[in-house]
Design an enzyme around this catalytic site. Structure first.
Site, PDB file in Angstrom:
ATOM      1  CG  ASP A 117      -1.920  -1.079   1.261  1.00  0.00           C
ATOM      2  OD1 ASP A 117      -2.007  -1.841   0.276  1.00  0.00           O
ATOM      3  OD2 ASP A 117      -2.631  -1.195   2.285  1.00  0.00           O
ATOM      4  CG  HIS A 139      -4.653   2.361  -0.409  1.00  0.00           C
ATOM      5  ND1 HIS A 139      -5.381   1.419   0.281  1.00  0.00           N
ATOM      6  CD2 HIS A 139      -3.805   2.917   0.509  1.00  0.00           C
ATOM      7  CE1 HIS A 139      -4.992   1.388   1.549  1.00  0.00           C
ATOM      8  NE2 HIS A 139      -4.047   2.304   1.719  1.00  0.00           N
ATOM      9  CG  HIS A 199      -5.134   6.654   4.498  1.00  0.00           C
ATOM     10  ND1 HIS A 199      -5.216   6.050   5.739  1.00  0.00           N
ATOM     11  CD2 HIS A 199      -4.559   5.746   3.685  1.00  0.00           C
ATOM     12  CE1 HIS A 199      -4.694   4.840   5.682  1.00  0.00           C
ATOM     13  NE2 HIS A 199      -4.291   4.629   4.441  1.00  0.00           N
ATOM     14  CG  HIS A 251       2.020  -0.457   4.678  1.00  0.00           C
ATOM     15  ND1 HIS A 251       1.914  -1.567   5.498  1.00  0.00           N
ATOM     16  CD2 HIS A 251       0.773   0.079   4.603  1.00  0.00           C
ATOM     17  CE1 HIS A 251       0.656  -1.682   5.914  1.00  0.00           C
ATOM     18  NE2 HIS A 251      -0.054  -0.699   5.382  1.00  0.00           N
TER      19      HIS A 251
END
Length: 227
Positions: A38, A90, A94, A184
């Protein structure tokens, strides 16, 4: 599962609605795993991670990119695409999708989708929600947009920066055939690039092959879960 109703001598069968699901792994005897990364912020970690994958000749991985990051760092996003790695969505901001209405979710995913397509030319079909947050409503909304929601079975916890050895041991002890591994490549994950070589070496020694998430999903008997 089906429900039977009898009335006036007739039996009517109503199929039960299938519960919306996210994918964590695939049930298979093949030693294949999907390595996923990610990225939501920063430019210091992604290139070193890509350098390790290139050096170790790992040609299959899946990167879930946020829209704003892709716009801010188009050169790195294009490198991911040019190296042949799979690209997923994604999200944009966020934030946990379950805290927002479907209209907000659709807007956020569409914004990210457009950003990724503009920079890389890729139309995303897989999504990993920010923070891995979802509920059945969120999954229904994303499925209706044509997306498959991807979670993970093995969490490296690399974002906590627990130490290179701790990341390595956590992954290597947990991996099973058909696994989706979460890592990540954002700048907050400062130890990922250092942890990767041993993880890749030992998985190869154990006979594992790396595939994209889409290739993993082509395997039969997908195992799903839902929060």
């Amino acid at each position: 599962m089906a429900v039977l109703f009898a009335a006036a001598g007739h039996i009517t069968v109503f199929a039960a609605e299938k519960k919306p699901s996210a994918i964590y792994k695939v049930d298979t005897d093949k030693k294949i795993v999907a390595l996923t990364f990610d990225i939501s912020w920063g430019e210091k970690v992604p290139d070193p991670v890509l350098d390790v994958l290139e050096k170790e000749d790992v040609k299959k991985a899946t990167f879930f990119l946020s829209g704003p990051w892709t716009q801010r760092h188009p050169k790195i996003a294009k490198r991911i695409q040019s190296m042949g790695y799979e690209i997923g969505n994604h999200g944009n901001l966020h934030k946990d999708f379950s805290n927002y209405p479907n209209s907000w979710i659709r807007n956020q995913v569409t914004l990210s989708e457009k950003s990724i397509k503009q920079v890389t030319g890729v139309k995303t079909k897989l999504i990993r929600t920010p923070n891995g947050d979802f509920n059945p409503r969120v999954i229904r909304c994303l499925n209706a947009m044509g997306y498959t929601v991807i979670q993970w079975n093995t969490d490296s916890l690399d974002w906590k920066n627990p130490g290179v050895q701790a990341i390595q041991q956590r992954v290597l002890k947990r991996v099973v055939p058909g696994d989706i591994i979460l890592m990540h490549a954002s700048d907050s994950s400062k130890q990922t690039a250092q942890a990767l070589p041993r993880i890749l070496h030992e998985l190869k020694q154990k006979g594992y092959k790396f595939v994209t998430v889409s290739e993993l999903l082509s395997e039969a008997d997908v195992k799903t879960q839902v929060n």
